[in-house]
Each structure stands twice: as C-alpha cells, then as structure tokens.
Design an enzyme around this catalytic site. Structure first.
Site, short mmCIF file in Angstrom:
data_model
loop_
_atom_site.label_atom_id
_atom_site.label_comp_id
_atom_site.label_asym_id
_atom_site.label_seq_id
_atom_site.Cartn_x
_atom_site.Cartn_y
_atom_site.Cartn_z
N HIS A 185 0.86 -1.19 0.00
CA HIS A 185 0.00 0.00 0.00
C HIS A 185 0.89 1.24 0.00
CE1 HIS A 185 -2.70 3.08 1.63
NE2 HIS A 185 -3.70 2.32 1.25
N CYS A 232 -3.62 2.74 -4.48
CA CYS A 232 -4.53 3.56 -3.68
C CYS A 232 -4.57 4.96 -4.25
CB CYS A 232 -4.08 3.58 -2.21
SG CYS A 232 -5.14 4.65 -1.21
N HIS A 286 -7.56 0.69 -4.06
CA HIS A 286 -8.37 1.45 -3.11
C HIS A 286 -8.82 2.68 -3.89
CE1 HIS A 286 -6.23 -0.08 0.81
NE2 HIS A 286 -6.90 -1.03 0.18
N ASP A 321 -12.70 3.12 -1.00
CA ASP A 321 -11.89 3.41 0.18
C ASP A 321 -12.47 4.65 0.86
OD1 ASP A 321 -9.86 3.11 1.97
OD2 ASP A 321 -8.36 4.13 0.75
N HIS A 322 -12.64 4.55 2.12
CA HIS A 322 -13.21 5.64 2.94
C HIS A 322 -14.52 6.14 2.32
CE1 HIS A 322 -8.90 6.70 4.48
NE2 HIS A 322 -9.18 5.42 4.55
N TYR A 328 -14.65 4.91 7.64
CA TYR A 328 -15.25 3.62 7.31
C TYR A 328 -16.71 3.48 7.74
CZ TYR A 328 -10.70 2.11 5.72
OH TYR A 328 -9.52 2.00 5.01
C1 DNO Z 1 -6.49 3.40 5.38
C2 DNO Z 1 -6.00 2.16 4.82
C3 DNO Z 1 -4.63 1.78 5.33
C4 DNO Z 1 -4.20 0.44 4.78
C5 DNO Z 1 -2.85 -0.01 5.21
C6 DNO Z 1 -2.42 -1.20 4.42
O1 DNO Z 1 -7.65 3.65 5.36
O2 DNO Z 1 -6.05 2.16 3.46
O3 DNO Z 1 -4.69 1.72 6.71
O4 DNO Z 1 -5.09 -0.53 5.22
O5 DNO Z 1 -1.92 0.98 5.12
O6 DNO Z 1 -1.41 -1.85 5.07
#
Ligand code: DNO
Length: 384
Positions: free
Chosen positions: A234, A272, A299, A346-347, A363
């Site tokens: 990530h 991401c 993500h 993501d989020h 989340y």
């Molecule tokens: C945040 C996430 C990160 C991710 C880690 C992967 O929302 O995308 O915390 O899970 O960095 O190791």
C-alpha cells in the site's frame, strides 16, 4: 469479466455488519485479524473462524488487509528474523485457509495520517482532512521534535504558530490523539514511542528503509511462490515524509524501484488513488500505466488539495483524481487477467444517519455505499 467489488470489514466489532456490506452491493470482503498484536502468528483456526463468519452470509473473504509488518522488520533490528519467521507462518496459515491476496504497508510506525477526522463540508457531510499547519503544530508543540519547524515552509510555520496560540485544550488533545492513531480498532502509539522511532528511522533513512523492504520481500518470496500468495504494498499516506520519517512508496519512482528490485510476480501493488492522489507530484494515470501489470488490488477514493498540499477526502467521483480515467485503465487491465482486479471503495463521507452514529473514521457505511454505487456505475457505463 468485471472488476471485483470488495468492502473492508474490521470484524465482528465493526459497527457495519456483513448484511450491510451485502446490501451495499459488494461481493467480497477485505478483512484482517486486528485483535492479534502486530508480529504474532495468526492461528489457522482464527483465520478459519473469520472466513466461516464471512461465508455464513454468502460473502467471500478474498483479501487480507493488512498482515502488519512488525517494526522490527521495518527497522531490521536484532528481532527481525523472529518476526519474519512469524510472518511466513501467518502466510502459510492464510494459504491453508485459501487466502492468497495480501495487502501490507511499509510506512514507518504510523499508518495513514490525518489531522482532522470530522471536517465539515458545505453540505453537512464530514470528511477526513490533512493539514500541514496542524501537523507542524503537533510536531513542534506536542511532540517537541528538535528543529521541527525547519522542515516546514515559512507559511506553514506561521499558520501553525498562530493556530496553536488560539487552539483550545480540547482540540490540542484531539489533534494529538488523531495523529497518534493508527488503523481503526488497533492500538494508538504513545508520543514517547513515536519520538524513539523517529530517532531510529533517522539513522535508517530512505535507502536503508528501501533495503529493509527488499530484504523482507526476498525473505518471504519462497513461501509466497510455493503458496501462490500475492503481496500488494500500500502506498504511503500521505505520500510525503512526515515527522522526519522516511517514505519509500510515495510516487512512481518508488513503486518502480520496488518492482525492479524484486521483479518476481508475487511482488504486487495496491493502487490507492487517495494516497497517491494526495501528492501534487503524482500523475495517477501515468503511474498506473507503468505499474498496471502489478496491480491486483485498488483502493478507490478521491482527494481535493490546495496549493499548500493540505487535502480533504472528496466524493469518490469528485476531486483531483480523474476517477473515470483510472477506472478505464483498470477495466482494460482486467481484461487480461485470470483473477479479477479487486477494488474497494476506500473511505467515505459521514452522511445521513451515519452522522449520528459512532463509526470508524473513514469507514462508515453510507458514505462507502454511495462511493461503491458510483464506482460500479462508472465501471458498467465505461465498459459498455
Ligand atoms: C487506510 C488504509 C490503510 C491500509 C494499510 C495497508 O484507510 O487504506 O490503513 O489498510 O496501510 O497496510
């Protein structure tokens, strides 16, 4: 074959239920055993228990995010061998349970960093925010790192100083808690430990941290290859060195370096868009075009930055990341795959009923549901 829509679930304590996830339209779940302290082996029976729970409603646990990499490995201290052995055992156990896609990060000490978890948008929604002046205030006034202000622009130092002078006690405590917070549901770090780590990483530096990542990947390579596990790193969030900590997964050059040093196919990337997109130096479509064959997981999230580099998390299809362009590239990449590329919204913003609820920062259910609906629509529309 379409992309695969997944959803992060923190486990039975997550206020978002598996039914919610299903109703939101995801088919696959991203999960981890957050209750196991970093570095300990995940027992096979615990993994199987989580898997069965997810399957009991008809969902599938497809991605493990994250198997955290212990600090001993990132700093490669005298305990690193022990923790690498543990990591390998966890990977073997995951493979026995049929799980073979793993996400991890190599960010020193702190996982993602924000300075405000409830930034109000004009429509009343709440979003996560990263503000350089708040970080500088934390660094200088709370952490009291030596010469902290010398690492920020004059403008940032000025606003940090004036802001601090007016900051309430409550907000000071909140700012400190937010920066020291790691992954929701996991333990926060203490100021003292953070200072200690900053000292350790100052000696390691960027090239040392790169070496430690390569060493880690080479150490787990054989297991990954035998067990057919794909690792996805990530990117750093935000994609800049912060608090004097080095960063090694922040831009195109970093990601290409990681691939070039360990070219075997088990070494993959989690793309991401929010983390990379927070960097003014990052052109996402260009990055994806260079590393696309290594991307197995994405993500998808958006950010809006100002000229100073502060940013808030925007709606999934709004913001600085051209999500349609990224989606188009992902669709094209996915056509040549045996296993679909997974993505998760993501989020998400805290909106509607979630504004009244206790939620894990970033989340909550409804904001992500909206994001997922938009992303699915985008994919179907573009693929037509
Ligand atoms: C945040 C996430 C990160 C991710 C880690 C992967 O929302 O995308 O915390 O899970 O960095 O190791």
């Amino acid at each position: 074959m379409t992309l695969n829509q997944s959803w992060r679930w923190f486990g039975p304590n997550d206020p978002v239920s598996l039914r919610d996830i299903q109703q939101a339209g995801a088919t696959d779940v991203v999960s981890a055993l957050h209750y196991i302290p970093h570095g300990e082996v995940w027992p096979l029976e615990d993994i199987l228990e989580r898997k069965a729970l997810i399957q009991s409603v008809g969902l599938k646990w497809s991605i493990v995010e994250s198997v955290p990499v212990h600090e001993a490995i990132k700093t490669r201290n005298e305990e690193s061998e022990f923790y690498i052995e543990n990591y390998i055992q966890t990977l073997k156990n995951l493979s026995k349970a049929g799980l073979n896609l793993v996400c991890y990060n190599f960010m020193p000490v702190l996982d993602w960093t924000r300075t405000d978890l409830s930034y109000s948008l004009a429509n009343g929604a709440k979003a996560l925010y990263f503000d350089w002046a708040d970080l500088a205030a934390f660094d200088h006034f709370i952490l009291q790192r030596k010469n902290a202000f010398s690492f920020y622009s004059e403008e940032v130092v000025e606003s940090a100083t004036s802001r601090w002078a007016e900051m309430s006690k409550v907000r000071k405590k909140e700012l400190s808690d937010i920066v020291l917070m790691g992954v929701p549901t996991e333990k926060s770090m203490s100021k003292e430990d953070l200072m200690k780590s900053i000292g350790i990483y100052a000696k390691i530096g960027k090239s040392g941290l790169r070496d430690n990542l390569v060493f880690f990947l080479k150490s787990i390579q054989q297991t990954c290859e035998t067990e057919e596990i794909t690792m996805t790193i990530h990117p750093d969030d935000p994609p800049y060195p912060i608090l004097g900590l080095p960063r090694i997964a922040s831009d195109k050059e970093d990601l290409l370096y990681i691939i070039s040093q360990v070219p075997e196919s088990f070494n993959g990337i989690c793309f991401c868009t929010g983390s990379l997109g927070a960097g003014g130096h990052n052109a996402l479509p260009d990055i994806l075009s260079r590393i696309g064959d290594r991307v197995h997981f994405a993500h998808l999230r958006n950010v809006k930055k100002n000229s100073r580099g502060d940013f808030y998390e925007a709606e999934h299809l709004d913001g600085d990341v051209d999500m349609a362009a990224i989606m188009q590239q992902l669709i094209a990449l996915n056509k040549n795959r045996e296993r679909p590329i997974f993505y998760r919204p993501d989020h998400g913003h805290q909106i509607l009923d979630d504004l009244k609820k206790e939620t894990n920062p970033g989340y909550s259910a409804i904001g992500r549901l909206k994001g997922l609906a938009e992303l699915r629509g985008l994919e179907i529309g573009l693929d037509r």
